[in-house]
Design an enzyme around this catalytic site. Structure first.
Site, short mmCIF file in Angstrom:
data_model
loop_
_atom_site.label_atom_id
_atom_site.label_comp_id
_atom_site.label_asym_id
_atom_site.label_seq_id
_atom_site.Cartn_x
_atom_site.Cartn_y
_atom_site.Cartn_z
N CYS A 4 -0.41 4.13 2.17
CA CYS A 4 -0.28 3.89 3.63
C CYS A 4 1.18 4.08 4.07
O CYS A 4 1.44 4.66 5.12
CB CYS A 4 -0.69 2.47 4.00
N ASP A 5 2.11 3.54 3.29
CA ASP A 5 3.50 3.43 3.77
C ASP A 5 4.51 4.31 3.03
O ASP A 5 5.67 4.38 3.43
CB ASP A 5 3.96 1.97 3.65
N CYS A 34 0.84 -1.20 0.00
CA CYS A 34 0.00 0.00 0.00
C CYS A 34 0.87 1.25 0.00
O CYS A 34 1.41 1.65 1.05
CB CYS A 34 -0.92 -0.01 1.21
#
Ligand code: NDP
Length: 299
Positions: free
Chosen positions: A135-136, A132
């Site tokens: 997300c990261d 992701c």
């Protein structure tokens, strides 16, 4: 007994909930993670009618709120067991003990990200390997990142990372990307993006964290690519094993249902990415949700 149980709160499931509530049916929506589905991790959605540029997160929240406002009930638990039939009612049991009886079911479980299946993948997950980018990605600000895949997700991920990382590689097993041309053009306009074609990722190397990946070309040529992160975006797979004794699945695990969203079992419908279909998009998921809910509401 609830009229309709919807399993999955992505675009298909939430749209089904809205339509079913508007048809006057009681609705319980089961969701094992956050509501919104896959799209929640997409930074910018440019192809949903009348909503150009909306973030996946904002889109998902609006849809969730709309379903709540219509009176859908939500249970945040993963369905682990489904028993019964249309005649006697369906009984759903969740991982954390939730329970629901429903006259009809709409399966809207979507899909999850495919894994590479190579040594070190699990070991380095969270230590350089991610599924992701939104997300990261921020963990790799100013660093080097690689994205593996050639579809819309991979190209969108690479575009997103190009704005954060000093250098972004996109690794794909073909010479042509599968992604929409408009996205590919945007990606290639970034000076800090380099393509690695046609290669697959065959090895993961590092000490405590990821330091490089081994790339192998179709002709067997190998090279090592230094990178701090590898974002894997090589497609999606269904997660319908809990329904395998209830409805027919195709060999890849997708629920067999056609454009009317009806499965082989009376009272059970399948909507969105989890069913056999050619085009998996937000609009087709929304369309399926509406179709399944209208059909289920007529029973
Ligand atoms: P896709 O299935 O579209 O693409 C997967 C990519 O991974 C392909 O390029 C495929 O290669 C490659 N791949 C698959 N398996 C392997 C493997 N084992 N090893 C190496 N490479 C592999 O998945 P996406 O997640 O990109 O997209 C899923 C769906 O969601 C699509 O319908 C897409 O259009 C949609 N989507 C739409 C967006 C938008 O419209 N804004 C945003 C994101 C997704 P190959 O090309 O050789 O098959």
């Amino acid at each position: 007994m609830t009229d309709i149980a919807v399993i999955g709160a992505g675009t298909a499931g939430l749209t089904a909930a809205i339509y079913a509530r508007r048809a006057g049916r009681s609705v319980v929506v089961f969701e094992g993670e956050a509501p919104g589905g896959q799209i929640i991790n997409t930074p910018k959605v440019d192809n949903f009618p009348a909503m150009p540029g909306i973030s996946g997160y904002e889109y998902a929240n609006k849809l969730y709120e709309q379903a709540q406002d219509q009176g859908a009930e939500f249970v945040f638990d993963t369905v682990r067991k489904v028993e019964g039939s249309y005649e006697e009612g369906f009984r759903l049991t969740g991982e954390y003990g939730s329970y629901c009886e429903a006259r009809t079911l709409i399966i809207a479980t979507g899909v999850k990200r495919r894994q590479m299946g190579i040594d070190g993948e699990q070991e380095y997950a969270g230590r350089g390997i991610s599924y992701c980018a939104t997300c990261d990605g921020a963990f790799f600000k100013g660093k080097t990142a690689a994205v593996f895949g050639g579809g819309n997700t991979a190209v969108e991920d690479a575009i997103y990372l190009a704005g954060i990382c000093s250098k972004v590689y996109i690794i794909h097993r073909r010479l042509q990307f599968r992604a929409d041309q408009a996205l590919v053009d945007e990606l290639l306009s970034y000076d800090n993006v380099e393509t690695k074609l046609p290669f697959t990722v065959s090895g993961i190397n590092g000490r405590k964290t990821l330091e490089s990946v081994t790339l192998t070309s179709i002709d067997g040529h190998e090279e090592e690519l230094a990178t701090d992160a590898l974002f894997v975006a090589i497609g999606l797979i269904p997660d319908n094993s809990v329904f395998k004794d209830l409805v027919e699945l195709d060999p890849d695990g997708y629920v067999i249902a056609d454009e009317d969203c009806e499965t082989s079992v009376p009272g059970v419908f399948a909507a969105g990415d989890c069913r056999v279909k050619e085009i998996r998009q937000l609009v087709t998921a929304a369309s399926d949700g509406a179709t399944a809910a209208i059909r289920a509401s007529r029973l």
